[in-house]
Design an enzyme around this catalytic site. Structure first.
Site, PDB file in Angstrom:
ATOM      1  N   VAL A 187     -29.585  22.543 115.807  1.00  0.00           N
ATOM      2  CA  VAL A 187     -29.800  23.714 115.693  1.00  0.00           C
ATOM      3  C   VAL A 187     -29.539  24.578 116.969  1.00  0.00           C
ATOM      4  O   VAL A 187     -29.281  25.619 117.217  1.00  0.00           O
ATOM      5  CB  VAL A 187     -31.112  24.131 114.986  1.00  0.00           C
ATOM      6  CG1 VAL A 187     -31.497  25.531 115.162  1.00  0.00           C
ATOM      7  CG2 VAL A 187     -31.238  23.827 113.611  1.00  0.00           C
ATOM      8  N   SER A 241     -34.407  14.402 128.157  1.00  0.00           N
ATOM      9  CA  SER A 241     -33.303  15.191 128.469  1.00  0.00           C
ATOM     10  C   SER A 241     -33.721  16.086 129.703  1.00  0.00           C
ATOM     11  O   SER A 241     -32.605  16.466 130.625  1.00  0.00           O
ATOM     12  CB  SER A 241     -32.911  16.126 127.560  1.00  0.00           C
ATOM     13  OG  SER A 241     -32.291  15.458 126.374  1.00  0.00           O
ATOM     14  N   LEU A 276     -36.640  23.574 117.331  1.00  0.00           N
ATOM     15  CA  LEU A 276     -37.584  22.158 117.314  1.00  0.00           C
ATOM     16  C   LEU A 276     -37.453  21.626 116.050  1.00  0.00           C
ATOM     17  O   LEU A 276     -37.596  22.099 114.960  1.00  0.00           O
ATOM     18  CB  LEU A 276     -38.654  22.446 118.066  1.00  0.00           C
ATOM     19  CG  LEU A 276     -38.849  22.876 119.645  1.00  0.00           C
ATOM     20  CD1 LEU A 276     -40.086  23.460 119.929  1.00  0.00           C
ATOM     21  CD2 LEU A 276     -38.561  21.712 120.462  1.00  0.00           C
ATOM     22  N   ASP A 277     -37.748  20.290 116.137  1.00  0.00           N
ATOM     23  CA  ASP A 277     -38.019  19.540 114.999  1.00  0.00           C
ATOM     24  C   ASP A 277     -39.477  19.676 114.465  1.00  0.00           C
ATOM     25  O   ASP A 277     -40.410  19.916 115.457  1.00  0.00           O
ATOM     26  CB  ASP A 277     -37.843  18.139 115.212  1.00  0.00           C
ATOM     27  CG  ASP A 277     -36.301  17.612 115.057  1.00  0.00           C
ATOM     28  OD1 ASP A 277     -35.470  18.496 114.632  1.00  0.00           O
ATOM     29  OD2 ASP A 277     -35.910  16.532 115.767  1.00  0.00           O
ATOM     30  N   CYS A 304     -32.842  26.976 105.096  1.00  0.00           N
ATOM     31  CA  CYS A 304     -31.362  27.365 104.737  1.00  0.00           C
ATOM     32  C   CYS A 304     -31.086  27.677 103.419  1.00  0.00           C
ATOM     33  O   CYS A 304     -30.362  28.678 103.059  1.00  0.00           O
ATOM     34  CB  CYS A 304     -30.490  26.363 105.238  1.00  0.00           C
ATOM     35  SG  CYS A 304     -30.816  24.642 104.824  1.00  0.00           S
ATOM     36  N   GLY A 308     -27.339  20.520 106.809  1.00  0.00           N
ATOM     37  CA  GLY A 308     -28.669  20.817 106.649  1.00  0.00           C
ATOM     38  C   GLY A 308     -29.740  20.041 106.890  1.00  0.00           C
ATOM     39  O   GLY A 308     -30.698  20.094 107.161  1.00  0.00           O
ATOM     40  N   HIS A 332     -24.096  25.992 102.015  1.00  0.00           N
ATOM     41  CA  HIS A 332     -24.604  25.420 100.714  1.00  0.00           C
ATOM     42  C   HIS A 332     -24.286  26.275  99.558  1.00  0.00           C
ATOM     43  O   HIS A 332     -24.379  27.632  99.602  1.00  0.00           O
ATOM     44  CB  HIS A 332     -26.228  25.741 100.974  1.00  0.00           C
ATOM     45  CG  HIS A 332     -27.085  25.043 101.828  1.00  0.00           C
ATOM     46  ND1 HIS A 332     -26.500  23.917 102.520  1.00  0.00           N
ATOM     47  CD2 HIS A 332     -28.259  25.054 102.105  1.00  0.00           C
ATOM     48  CE1 HIS A 332     -27.349  23.219 103.140  1.00  0.00           C
ATOM     49  NE2 HIS A 332     -28.263  23.925 102.972  1.00  0.00           N
TER      50      HIS A 332
END
Lengths: 377, 377, 377, 377
Positions: free
Chosen positions: D24, D49, D93-94, D162, D194, D263
């Protein structure tokens, strides 16, 4: 020249598209609808489509909508009289009809830029990959002179098979820097769009590889020689020399894989020169390669004729095929080969540089070099 | 020998499987659950799975249900004491743990047949493709004698990388008929199952080709030499000769393609012998090839070690990978090569002959040749 | 009956296959080549194929080789005289020719079991899914009696569309336990093999979903009523009641997805009965469902008519479509629906229970029930 | 307002991206690198990172190259002090880290636009699909006032899952024209992107459908109510009413299919109003729908919020997902439903309007409505 550029800038070059409703034809239309010099003037297709507005005649399969300035153009039959105002005629015709129709258009003194295979082996017809051998345009006057009756403006010029195109661009770059290549091994993994529509049955390719494409290996092995070879002249008669001064052996193994667009190839080459160049020298030669299509300012030429990837796992068709609108060729994994000298991976977008884009750049080159005669306006 | 066959017929050979919950382990279990000689006696996996019935411990991904005689077996940790009753231990362990565990099992005097890469380069460990070089079993006594302390029954025997396996079977058949091969060019189109589970991300491979598999080309180029080479003996010490009497150059280009199972390869070879055999002679040699696994009666050996297709577009992974339960290798399109001598297409089922099936046939050969010591019963 | 079983055990029931070279025909041949009762006696195809040995006439696309006992059978034209010795004729003909040919075979007093759609809406022809409504075989005598001239042995019996088949098996199981269903919502994700060969173009389905299959939704909505409905009798005349006593509304949305074999469906149902059954009651009813094909001993009937998965992410076509050779139906994820009562996922193998397997079980039922007249031997 | 537009036109709005190296995040960067108002000022990712130039820190998987103006930006840890100059912080973010980090950023008085699910159910946090319910921005002042300590500029605003996004856009269009929807049945066929990267294993999805996505059905059923519902006010306290005045039952069945992006959904709806609108009325209402994002001039809003296809077999993800850069929603096949009132097919690009594009339009709306406080410059 300034007069030429005035004509180009005013977008006064009328072009036609044959086979306009097919896969290659749709691609021509997508590309030409935004072209800075050319304007679509006539569209040709089968009698079944003729008479309908283009948007009704075609089963549009591109990922962008039909260009609005093309939707209402009435499709014509593929007869020269409907294209007499076109300075350039692009052909996306299928091979089963291309021979007769393109021949008739040439006889009507029209300039035909063809994707079909029919005239590729003709000893008077250039087979031009625009990033490689536009010097072969010099054969056109002889083609016109030997036609019965001789032609003023008409000719046929072909571009290469989609898989050949991906191969010859880096080979030409290498030969330019390091001299003749004497052997080349290539295994292709070709996209399904290379077979047209409907083309490949889904039952044949989902979760599968088909290790055979009829006639493709022969085309790659033969076309490469015509394209990379020079033009010999004897007694005032020109002929393609088929790389004969430095015999080049090409061995191709062609496969179909479940990829929509983009032909990937593993290539290994042996140079005549000993010792051969190092992988790093090869990389630099590929990056430095600048074909005439770039230096002359063809608007459809890519910025990088050959883009060299440094990542170990690139190029990949899904990620790299649309880079530069698919007009260049991607190369990666340049390294030593234990059998020949150097091996690498090539990716070429078969529907762009491998098809319509090649024809369009060829036409741009032919205009700039005066091979296409533009009407005085 | 009759006593041996009595033991085999009564299915009294107890076997264990390490890495039983993984992809290769599941395949071992599917194959062994119906084996005429072997009976699954112990299953090993990570401490996380240990203590659970197999059906609860595994995320079963095979297209046939978990064999009913395995569902309730309690999974053990991969420690030798849990496998001491096993005459044979198959290992489907991942490389990151296989080195230590397989070493410990051998030290405990257990016979280990491994799919992992860890010991393949060990100068005392045979790397055996069962349709090719079971003669290398002769290295086992030296491996046992040089172990500290010397072993009675224990040893490690590895099988090859899945892509190497597909290559060496036809190469061995050709060398048997026509003498040494001196150069080999191979481009692979490898199935995603070759990377295990979860392995390849769908985002990396749907509608794509990845022209790189880390370490794979090196494995193919090196393993081929060990497998096709002989065993040299000097001062009573045996060593693998790496095909050194007739140097063999192998150049591999490895690609991942969107295929579930089955590695397809384009192969081109040059023979030492001049003139080389014709395509028809090559076809006949491939058909005639009969490895010892067949002549000795290994139950898991295929009827056709190499099946030669005559159709122009075969083999194809989706149609041909399950033929003979994937225990043989398919070859097609045998034809002249413009660069080397002969080229052809190979298909090998990477999860069968390329993995578990190879280990099992190796074990069958080792039993028949007395390399595996069966308990007196 | 013992005489019947003697005939069956001796495999004396001769059968023919129409459309033998097509996709459904190939599947018939694969299944029939090992059938315990039936023996392939005649194969019919287009005039183009007639006269050739089957192995030459067909472009075999199955994952197992052509059965050796079929390779040399000479293909005939689809004319009744070539099939007069066949007690049963299976038809895998395309709809564009099935109407005339099947009609001619019936008129020649042959028993035709058809996969084609042509006669499914005929008010005298049963539309039978063998795990659901073999009671509709009772319509055959009336079909024979009303034919001009009346028939002794001949009739046409159809099986359902592949997607309908997957739906009606669990619906029938539910109606048997809980009474009428009054609404059903189904969205299909159908395999490409459902469209035959070459069928779906790879360019249309790789990396894609096509949310439309011509005529499919209408078929599902209509066939479901005929299959799940009963037979009404008035004035001695029987007629299909189309579930009219308890009107059933079916809304289908049909999609093509990139799956080779196996139609997956999301299904939601509303029962007439209030309160509706719980998910657990539904699961139990599905597991318990035992159609007559099982209780009467049809050799091609699955052990589990409906296999109910407990894992949250099953059934999946790639993993579950070949279970029981695709002769049963898989159901998973039985749970409450916020709009109707209960929802679940169905998987049916469109080339097995959705096509040839249905016809074969129908024929087995018709033999056991005496609807097919076997010759005295 | 003219001052605002001056700030925007001069591209003086500094933005940050959290989770910049993920799927994302990469999409945010692609979109923001050409944004007319926003300029990327800071990038945040994991400590692993941090400190590296972005081009080194990320495993770039987009089909366009890394924007040149981003390659050299040094990645930071996700700490508020590194983003204090950013008027807007986008979060990709996750979920496992988003809760804490986004909370800390809000507490530092930063405006966070999040794709993560963590705060979607928070009774003070709006869940906004920008083409649907930007009116919910009115909840922000209360969120700021109730924070301890109260905030001047900081807040959290989430966008929807989504798959929910694709559903609510046409539902909102329908409710606007025809009043409340009272039941909705939706079956999704969701793209693999997704699930993020590496996300779905290729072994799970090539030639397969997975009829289960953990938590997805619950999200669709619940988020739809929050988004389509209004805001109730009692005693000066605002609250989301969850469509409670007109109870809306949503039943979702979610599937993963082998599609890269986009989708697809089959949707069926029942309106409260009797008689319901006709398919043609529905089509017209969808075409006419003009959300505030368009009328206020958000630069990332699509021209057609809902594009209605007339061809029977559209929308299809491969052909239609990139139309309008994926910022709109495509609808096709509007027709009667036999169980509810109207059914149709929806396609939404899950990585555009279903993710980053939604956050960016939300930010554009928040700027235009004064919810984001821009620094005086």
């Amino acid at each position: 020249m300034s007069n030429l550029h005035k004509i180009l800038d005013e977008k006064l070059v009328r072009v036609g598209v044959l086979g306009a409703t097919g896969t290659v034809g749709q691609r021509f239309i997508s590309l030409l609808s935004n072209h800075p010099w050319f304007i679509i003037h006539a569209l040709g297709a089968s009698p079944r489509s003729a008479g309908k507005p283009y948007a009704k005649a075609t089963n549009w399969k591109q990922t962008t909508p039909i260009p609005s300035n093309v939707r209402e153009i009435i499709v014509q039959e593929c007869k020269p009289e409907h294209f007499s105002d076109c300075a350039i005629v692009f052909s996306g015709l299928d091979a089963d009809v291309a021979g007769d129709i393109e021949g008739a258009f040439r006889a009507a003194d029209l300039a035909v830029f063809s994707n079909a295979k029919n005239y590729r082996r003709d000893p008077l017809v250039p087979l031009i990959v625009p990033l490689v051998n536009d010097s072969h345009l010099s054969m056109i006057p002889q083609q016109q002179a030997l036609h019965q009756p001789p032609l003023q403006k008409g000719f046929i010029l072909t571009n290469a098979n989609c898989s050949t195109t991906g191969l010859v661009v880096p080979l030409r770059a290498l030969e330019k820097s390091f001299g003749p290549v004497e052997a080349c091994f290539v295994t292709t993994m070709q996209a399904i769009s290379g077979a047209g529509y409907p083309g490949v049955s889904a039952l044949d390719i989902v979760d599968n590889v088909v290790p055979y494409i009829g006639g493709e290996e022969e085309k790659m092995e033969w076309e490469t020689l015509k394209i990379l070879g020079g033009i010999a002249e004897e007694d005032g008669k020109k002929a393609f020399d088929m790389h004969s001064r430095y015999p080049l052996r090409v061995s191709a193994s062609c496969n179909r894989v479940p990829v929509i667009d983009g032909h990937t190839m593993t290539v290994s080459v042996r140079f005549a020169r000993r010792p051969p160049p190092s992988p790093q020298q090869v990389r630099e030669a590929l990056v430095a390669y600048t074909p005439e299509a770039q230096s002359m300012g063809c608007p459809s030429a890519p910025v990088h004729a050959v883009f060299v990837h440094e990542e170990p796992d690139r190029p990949q068709p899904r990620l790299d095929r649309y880079y530069q609108d698919g007009a260049g060729v991607s190369v990666g994994r340049v390294r030593q080969c234990a059998v020949l000298d150097i091996k690498f991976v090539v990716l070429a977008n078969n529907v762009s540089i491998g098809a319509a884009t090649s024809s369009i750049i060829n036409a741009e080159l032919a205009v700039l070099k005066g091979v296409v005669k533009l009407p005085i306006m």
